[in-house]
Design a protein around this motif. Structure first.
Motif, PDB file in Angstrom:
ATOM      1  N   ALA A   1       2.328   1.772  -3.380  1.00 66.36           N
ATOM      2  CA  ALA A   1       1.326   2.300  -4.313  1.00 66.36           C
ATOM      3  C   ALA A   1       1.109   3.796  -4.086  1.00 66.36           C
ATOM      4  O   ALA A   1       0.931   4.566  -5.034  1.00 66.36           O
ATOM      5  CB  ALA A   1       0.015   1.538  -4.170  1.00 66.36           C
TER       6      ALA A   1
ATOM      7  N   GLN B   1       0.838  -1.203   0.000  1.00 67.63           N
ATOM      8  CA  GLN B   1       0.000   0.000   0.000  1.00 67.63           C
ATOM      9  C   GLN B   1       0.876   1.256   0.000  1.00 67.63           C
ATOM     10  O   GLN B   1       0.629   2.194  -0.748  1.00 67.63           O
ATOM     11  CB  GLN B   1      -0.954  -0.015   1.194  1.00 67.63           C
ATOM     12  CG  GLN B   1      -1.959   1.115   1.186  1.00 67.63           C
ATOM     13  CD  GLN B   1      -2.889   1.067  -0.011  1.00 67.63           C
ATOM     14  OE1 GLN B   1      -3.356   0.008  -0.397  1.00 67.63           O
ATOM     15  NE2 GLN B   1      -3.146   2.218  -0.614  1.00 67.63           N
TER      16      GLN B   1
ATOM     17  N   GLU C   1      -1.856  -7.572  -6.602  1.00 70.19           N
ATOM     18  CA  GLU C   1      -2.917  -8.526  -6.300  1.00 70.19           C
ATOM     19  C   GLU C   1      -2.256  -9.791  -5.766  1.00 70.19           C
ATOM     20  O   GLU C   1      -1.543 -10.491  -6.495  1.00 70.19           O
ATOM     21  CB  GLU C   1      -3.732  -8.837  -7.554  1.00 70.19           C
ATOM     22  CG  GLU C   1      -4.879  -9.783  -7.301  1.00 70.19           C
ATOM     23  CD  GLU C   1      -5.645 -10.112  -8.575  1.00 70.19           C
ATOM     24  OE1 GLU C   1      -6.391 -11.105  -8.522  1.00 70.19           O
ATOM     25  OE2 GLU C   1      -5.507  -9.404  -9.591  1.00 70.19           O
TER      26      GLU C   1
ATOM     27  N   LYS D   1       1.457   0.284  -8.658  1.00 70.57           N
ATOM     28  CA  LYS D   1       0.057   0.709  -8.547  1.00 70.57           C
ATOM     29  C   LYS D   1      -0.793  -0.262  -7.734  1.00 70.57           C
ATOM     30  O   LYS D   1      -1.588   0.154  -6.909  1.00 70.57           O
ATOM     31  CB  LYS D   1      -0.549   0.896  -9.934  1.00 70.57           C
ATOM     32  CG  LYS D   1      -0.007   2.099 -10.675  1.00 70.57           C
ATOM     33  CD  LYS D   1      -0.726   2.278 -11.987  1.00 70.57           C
ATOM     34  CE  LYS D   1      -0.394   3.608 -12.627  1.00 70.57           C
ATOM     35  NZ  LYS D   1      -1.190   3.830 -13.831  1.00 70.57           N
ATOM     36  N   ASN D   2      -0.639  -1.560  -8.004  1.00 73.36           N
ATOM     37  CA  ASN D   2      -1.455  -2.535  -7.279  1.00 73.36           C
ATOM     38  C   ASN D   2      -0.803  -3.911  -7.324  1.00 73.36           C
ATOM     39  O   ASN D   2      -0.415  -4.374  -8.385  1.00 73.36           O
ATOM     40  CB  ASN D   2      -2.856  -2.631  -7.882  1.00 73.36           C
ATOM     41  CG  ASN D   2      -3.745  -3.568  -7.089  1.00 73.36           C
ATOM     42  OD1 ASN D   2      -3.915  -3.400  -5.892  1.00 73.36           O
ATOM     43  ND2 ASN D   2      -4.292  -4.556  -7.749  1.00 73.36           N
TER      44      ASN D   2
END
Length: 134
Positions: free
Chosen positions: A27, A24, A71, A68-69
Motif C-alpha cells: 500500500a 502495508q 481487507e 491501496k487496502n
C-alpha cells in the motif's frame, strides 16, 4: 536458536504478521522492504498475467497496480518443513491503470525459509465469484 519451531503456533503467527506487513508495504509502495522480502526467483500471478520479482517491484513502484487496502477476512497457514503456505480471503481495493477497483480474492502466498528469514516465493490472486458481505 530463538526462531520459533517450524509448524508451531508462533511460527504460523510469524507468517501471518509478515503477510500483513507485506500488504502495508505494498500500500505504501515500499519497494525497498519488498525487495528484501521477495525471493530472487519469486513468481506473481495476477488476473492479467504472471511475472517475476523485478517486474512486480516496478509495477508497485510505478503505481501500475497500487494495492491501496487489503481487507483480510480469513487467514490460514500450513507449514511443511522450510515452506509455509498462507491463504488469505480478502477484499482488495486497488488502483489499476488509473482506475480504482475492488475485488474479492483468495490469495495464496508461499514463503520459504532462507537462512533465518522467510522469503515470499509466490503470490497468486484468485478472483472469487461473489462479493464479500463481511
Amino acid at each position: 536458536m530463538d526462531r520459533p519451531a517450524l509448524g508451531s503456533t508462533s511460527a504460523k503467527q510469524e507468517i501471518i504478521d509478515l503477510s500483513r506487513q507485506k500488504w502495508q508495504w505494498m500500500a505504501e509502495k515500499n519497494v525497498d522492504a519488498l525487495e528484501n522480502l521477495f525471493h530472487e526467483n519469486a513468481e506473481f500471478v495476477h488476473m492479467g498475467g504472471s511475472w517475476g520479482k523485478e517486474r512486480e517491484l516496478k509495477v508497485i513502484e510505478s503505481g501500475g497496480i497500487w494495492y491501496k487496502n487489503a481487507e483480510i477476512h480469513d487467514t490460514s497457514v500450513n507449514i511443511m518443513g522450510e515452506t509455509a503456505i498462507l491463504l488469505n480471503r480478502i477484499t482488495l481495493l486497488a488502483e489499476v491503470g488509473g482506475n480504482e477497483v475492488t475485488n474479492p480474492f483468495e490469495v495464496t502466498e508461499v514463503y520459504v525459509r532462507q537462512n533465518e528469514d522467510w522469503k515470499l516465493a509466490s503470490l497468486s490472486f484468485t478472483r472469487l465469484q461473489t462479493s464479500e458481505e463481511d
